[in-house]
Design a protein around this motif. Structure first.
Motif, mmCIF file in Angstrom:
data_model
loop_
_atom_site.group_PDB
_atom_site.id
_atom_site.type_symbol
_atom_site.label_atom_id
_atom_site.label_comp_id
_atom_site.label_asym_id
_atom_site.label_seq_id
_atom_site.Cartn_x
_atom_site.Cartn_y
_atom_site.Cartn_z
ATOM 1 N N MET A 93 52.606 25.555 -52.366
ATOM 2 C CA MET A 93 52.585 25.660 -53.661
ATOM 3 C C MET A 93 52.866 26.948 -54.008
ATOM 4 O O MET A 93 52.418 28.036 -53.347
ATOM 5 N N HIS A 94 53.535 27.191 -55.155
ATOM 6 C CA HIS A 94 53.677 28.881 -55.605
ATOM 7 C C HIS A 94 52.615 29.267 -56.481
ATOM 8 O O HIS A 94 51.645 28.608 -56.789
ATOM 9 N N ASN A 95 53.030 30.426 -56.455
ATOM 10 C CA ASN A 95 51.729 31.363 -57.108
ATOM 11 C C ASN A 95 52.540 32.123 -58.359
ATOM 12 O O ASN A 95 53.496 32.781 -58.153
ATOM 13 N N ASP A 96 52.020 31.845 -59.611
ATOM 14 C CA ASP A 96 52.755 32.605 -60.794
ATOM 15 C C ASP A 96 52.289 34.126 -60.550
ATOM 16 O O ASP A 96 52.600 34.707 -61.845
ATOM 17 N N ASP A 97 51.871 34.591 -59.686
ATOM 18 C CA ASP A 97 51.770 36.240 -59.560
ATOM 19 C C ASP A 97 52.945 36.855 -59.867
ATOM 20 O O ASP A 97 54.009 36.400 -59.239
ATOM 21 N N PRO A 98 53.077 37.878 -60.823
ATOM 22 C CA PRO A 98 54.465 38.660 -60.919
ATOM 23 C C PRO A 98 54.959 38.950 -59.851
ATOM 24 O O PRO A 98 56.285 39.189 -59.637
ATOM 25 N N ASP A 99 54.362 39.306 -58.554
ATOM 26 C CA ASP A 99 54.957 39.614 -57.336
ATOM 27 C C ASP A 99 55.920 38.630 -56.888
ATOM 28 O O ASP A 99 56.772 39.037 -55.989
ATOM 29 N N ASN A 100 55.618 37.606 -57.082
ATOM 30 C CA ASN A 100 56.466 36.392 -56.698
ATOM 31 C C ASN A 100 57.704 35.781 -57.596
ATOM 32 O O ASN A 100 58.061 34.705 -57.585
ATOM 33 N N THR A 101 57.933 36.503 -58.855
ATOM 34 C CA THR A 101 58.639 36.388 -59.721
ATOM 35 C C THR A 101 59.841 37.280 -60.049
ATOM 36 O O THR A 101 59.456 38.485 -59.419
ATOM 37 N N ILE A 102 60.599 37.191 -60.546
ATOM 38 C CA ILE A 102 62.045 37.914 -60.606
ATOM 39 C C ILE A 102 62.548 37.819 -62.231
ATOM 40 O O ILE A 102 62.601 36.578 -62.432
ATOM 41 N N TRP A 103 62.910 38.849 -63.014
ATOM 42 C CA TRP A 103 63.772 38.519 -64.141
ATOM 43 C C TRP A 103 65.095 38.351 -63.715
ATOM 44 O O TRP A 103 65.770 39.229 -63.060
ATOM 45 N N CYS A 104 65.731 37.633 -64.596
ATOM 46 C CA CYS A 104 67.305 37.291 -64.313
ATOM 47 C C CYS A 104 67.850 36.646 -65.596
ATOM 48 O O CYS A 104 67.116 36.716 -66.618
ATOM 49 N N ARG A 105 69.085 36.532 -65.426
ATOM 50 C CA ARG A 105 70.060 36.189 -66.561
ATOM 51 C C ARG A 105 70.003 34.533 -66.474
ATOM 52 O O ARG A 105 70.643 33.899 -65.451
ATOM 53 N N TYR A 106 69.717 33.732 -67.271
ATOM 54 C CA TYR A 106 69.925 32.206 -67.384
ATOM 55 C C TYR A 106 70.909 31.705 -68.162
ATOM 56 O O TYR A 106 71.004 32.080 -69.219
ATOM 57 N N TYR A 107 72.015 30.993 -67.465
ATOM 58 C CA TYR A 107 73.211 30.650 -68.229
ATOM 59 C C TYR A 107 72.923 29.465 -68.747
ATOM 60 O O TYR A 107 72.820 28.343 -67.994
ATOM 61 N N ILE A 108 72.707 29.477 -70.100
ATOM 62 C CA ILE A 108 72.418 28.097 -71.044
ATOM 63 C C ILE A 108 73.851 27.237 -70.979
ATOM 64 O O ILE A 108 73.694 26.100 -70.817
ATOM 65 N N ASP A 109 74.768 28.008 -71.328
ATOM 66 C CA ASP A 109 76.049 27.233 -71.410
ATOM 67 C C ASP A 109 77.204 28.075 -71.361
ATOM 68 O O ASP A 109 77.014 29.280 -70.802
ATOM 69 N N ASP A 110 78.734 27.852 -71.687
ATOM 70 C CA ASP A 110 79.716 28.752 -71.426
ATOM 71 C C ASP A 110 79.494 29.919 -72.407
ATOM 72 O O ASP A 110 80.352 30.916 -72.061
ATOM 73 N N PHE A 111 78.597 29.804 -73.326
ATOM 74 C CA PHE A 111 78.800 31.048 -74.114
ATOM 75 C C PHE A 111 77.230 31.794 -74.376
ATOM 76 O O PHE A 111 77.133 32.882 -74.868
ATOM 77 N N ALA A 112 76.130 30.953 -73.966
ATOM 78 C CA ALA A 112 74.881 31.704 -74.311
ATOM 79 C C ALA A 112 74.098 31.884 -73.015
ATOM 80 O O ALA A 112 74.218 31.182 -72.026
ATOM 81 N N THR A 113 73.355 32.892 -73.044
ATOM 82 C CA THR A 113 72.501 33.337 -71.831
ATOM 83 C C THR A 113 71.149 33.711 -72.490
ATOM 84 O O THR A 113 71.001 34.181 -73.685
ATOM 85 N N ALA A 114 70.252 33.761 -71.713
ATOM 86 C CA ALA A 114 68.751 34.372 -71.843
ATOM 87 C C ALA A 114 68.374 35.007 -70.554
ATOM 88 O O ALA A 114 68.497 34.719 -69.449
ATOM 89 N N LYS A 115 67.435 36.044 -70.909
ATOM 90 C CA LYS A 115 66.731 36.907 -70.096
ATOM 91 C C LYS A 115 65.515 36.190 -69.756
ATOM 92 O O LYS A 115 64.663 36.069 -70.636
ATOM 93 N N VAL A 116 65.236 35.824 -68.499
ATOM 94 C CA VAL A 116 64.195 35.075 -68.201
ATOM 95 C C VAL A 116 63.541 35.440 -66.836
ATOM 96 O O VAL A 116 64.298 35.921 -65.915
#
Length: 60
Positions: free
Chosen positions: A1-24
């Motif tokens: 099972m995963h742990n939502d601790d910030p040490d196990n997460t990373i910020w990245c760019r999510y590509y929603i479609d050909d034109f839109a992205t979001a920082k997640v």
């Protein structure tokens, strides 16, 4: 099972479609899938499960 601790997460760019992205913030949940646990879009994408091919530009 995963742990939502910030040490196990990373910020990245999510590509929603050909034109839109979001920082997640994502956590790996297995088999090339990631769960979005935070975003810079007012929580719009929190809880969404995305494929590894939909994310890039990881920020360490």
């Amino acid at each position: 099972m995963h742990n939502d601790d910030p040490d196990n997460t990373i910020w990245c760019r999510y590509y929603i479609d050909d034109f839109a992205t979001a920082k997640v913030r994502i956590i790996h949940i297995g088999r090339g899938k990631y769960k979005i646990i935070d975003d810079k879009e007012g929580g719009r994408y929190i809880g969404k499960v995305v494929d590894a091919s939909d994310v890039s530009q990881f920020e360490i």
